[in-house]
Design a protein around this motif. Structure first.
Motif, PDB file in Angstrom:
ATOM      1  N   UNK A  37      42.688  38.972  31.182  1.00  0.00           N
ATOM      2  CA  UNK A  37      41.760  37.940  31.639  1.00  0.00           C
ATOM      3  C   UNK A  37      40.803  38.464  32.708  1.00  0.00           C
ATOM      4  N   UNK A  38      41.283  39.368  33.564  1.00  0.00           N
ATOM      5  CA  UNK A  38      40.456  39.857  34.666  1.00  0.00           C
ATOM      6  C   UNK A  38      39.510  40.975  34.302  1.00  0.00           C
ATOM      7  N   UNK A  39      39.760  41.692  33.204  1.00  0.00           N
ATOM      8  CA  UNK A  39      38.912  42.836  32.853  1.00  0.00           C
ATOM      9  C   UNK A  39      38.327  42.682  31.447  1.00  0.00           C
ATOM     10  N   UNK A  40      39.190  42.540  30.449  1.00  0.00           N
ATOM     11  CA  UNK A  40      38.721  42.537  29.058  1.00  0.00           C
ATOM     12  C   UNK A  40      37.970  41.255  28.710  1.00  0.00           C
ATOM     13  N   UNK A  41      38.517  40.109  29.096  1.00  0.00           N
ATOM     14  CA  UNK A  41      37.910  38.834  28.722  1.00  0.00           C
ATOM     15  C   UNK A  41      37.057  38.230  29.837  1.00  0.00           C
ATOM     16  N   UNK A  42      36.627  39.050  30.779  1.00  0.00           N
ATOM     17  CA  UNK A  42      35.899  38.528  31.939  1.00  0.00           C
ATOM     18  C   UNK A  42      34.575  37.867  31.540  1.00  0.00           C
ATOM     19  N   UNK A  43      33.846  38.435  30.609  1.00  0.00           N
ATOM     20  CA  UNK A  43      32.547  37.862  30.223  1.00  0.00           C
ATOM     21  C   UNK A  43      32.682  36.488  29.581  1.00  0.00           C
ATOM     22  N   UNK A  44      33.547  36.304  28.578  1.00  0.00           N
ATOM     23  CA  UNK A  44      33.684  34.958  28.018  1.00  0.00           C
ATOM     24  C   UNK A  44      34.216  33.948  29.045  1.00  0.00           C
ATOM     25  N   UNK A  45      35.117  34.389  29.925  1.00  0.00           N
ATOM     26  CA  UNK A  45      35.684  33.477  30.913  1.00  0.00           C
ATOM     27  C   UNK A  45      34.678  33.109  32.001  1.00  0.00           C
ATOM     28  N   UNK A  63      40.270  37.856  38.171  1.00  0.00           N
ATOM     29  CA  UNK A  63      40.291  39.237  38.659  1.00  0.00           C
ATOM     30  C   UNK A  63      40.610  39.298  40.146  1.00  0.00           C
ATOM     31  N   UNK A  64      40.125  38.344  40.921  1.00  0.00           N
ATOM     32  CA  UNK A  64      40.280  38.408  42.365  1.00  0.00           C
ATOM     33  C   UNK A  64      41.512  37.676  42.889  1.00  0.00           C
ATOM     34  N   UNK A  65      41.804  36.508  42.337  1.00  0.00           N
ATOM     35  CA  UNK A  65      42.893  35.714  42.906  1.00  0.00           C
ATOM     36  C   UNK A  65      43.930  35.261  41.884  1.00  0.00           C
ATOM     37  N   UNK A  66      43.511  34.984  40.683  1.00  0.00           N
ATOM     38  CA  UNK A  66      44.417  34.421  39.698  1.00  0.00           C
ATOM     39  C   UNK A  66      45.620  35.291  39.409  1.00  0.00           C
ATOM     40  N   UNK A  67      45.403  36.584  39.279  1.00  0.00           N
ATOM     41  CA  UNK A  67      46.530  37.468  38.979  1.00  0.00           C
ATOM     42  C   UNK A  67      47.487  37.561  40.170  1.00  0.00           C
ATOM     43  N   UNK A  68      46.970  37.422  41.384  1.00  0.00           N
ATOM     44  CA  UNK A  68      47.841  37.436  42.563  1.00  0.00           C
ATOM     45  C   UNK A  68      48.681  36.162  42.626  1.00  0.00           C
ATOM     46  N   UNK A  69      48.045  35.021  42.381  1.00  0.00           N
ATOM     47  CA  UNK A  69      48.797  33.762  42.353  1.00  0.00           C
ATOM     48  C   UNK A  69      49.865  33.794  41.270  1.00  0.00           C
ATOM     49  N   UNK A  70      49.497  34.302  40.123  1.00  0.00           N
ATOM     50  CA  UNK A  70      50.453  34.389  39.028  1.00  0.00           C
ATOM     51  C   UNK A  70      51.617  35.307  39.399  1.00  0.00           C
ATOM     52  N   UNK A  71      51.334  36.414  40.060  1.00  0.00           N
ATOM     53  CA  UNK A  71      52.385  37.350  40.455  1.00  0.00           C
ATOM     54  C   UNK A  71      53.378  36.669  41.393  1.00  0.00           C
ATOM     55  N   UNK A  72      52.882  35.916  42.359  1.00  0.00           N
ATOM     56  CA  UNK A  72      53.767  35.202  43.282  1.00  0.00           C
ATOM     57  C   UNK A  72      54.587  34.162  42.517  1.00  0.00           C
ATOM     58  N   UNK A  73      53.951  33.453  41.592  1.00  0.00           N
ATOM     59  CA  UNK A  73      54.676  32.473  40.772  1.00  0.00           C
ATOM     60  C   UNK A  73      55.751  33.168  39.937  1.00  0.00           C
ATOM     61  N   UNK A  74      55.440  34.341  39.397  1.00  0.00           N
ATOM     62  CA  UNK A  74      56.417  35.078  38.589  1.00  0.00           C
ATOM     63  C   UNK A  74      57.603  35.550  39.425  1.00  0.00           C
TER      64      UNK A  74
END
Length: 98
Positions: free
Chosen positions: A44-52, A67-78
């Motif tokens: 989502x942060x690199x490959x699909x960044x343009x459509x998103x 790319x900036x925050x979503x993956x960090x939030x997800x990591x904490x949730x995981x």
């Protein structure tokens, strides 16, 4: 059977080692959670960044947000998900600290 050759053992001869099963379940859980994190952060942060980026979240393009925050939030949730699932796994294998 010739002299000096150990007898062949079938896998059903020995009961399954619970420690090995526990470790396998732990590694399986880790693989699933890290795969989810990889898909979200890399996909989502690199490959699909343009459509998103066509979608906005809080005034920012969604691809940028992932790319900036979503993956960090997800990591904490995981991390919390991993802790909860490991508590269940500990209870299942009777190694709980409770």
């Amino acid at each position: 059977m010739t002299a000096g050759t150990p007898p062949a053992h079938d896998a059903s001869d020995h009961p399954t080692d619970p420690r090995a099963e526990y470790w396998k379940a732990n590694l399986r859980l880790l693989a699933i959670l890290l795969t989810i994190w990889f898909i979200v952060s890399y996909g989502f942060g690199i490959i699909l960044v343009e459509p998103l980026n066509a979608i906005s979240l809080g005034g920012y393009p969604l691809g940028f947000w992932f790319a900036q925050q979503g993956s960090l939030y997800l990591f904490v949730a995981l991390i919390f998900i991993y802790a909860a699932m490991m508590n269940r796994l500990d209870q299942k294998f009777d190694v709980s600290e409770d």
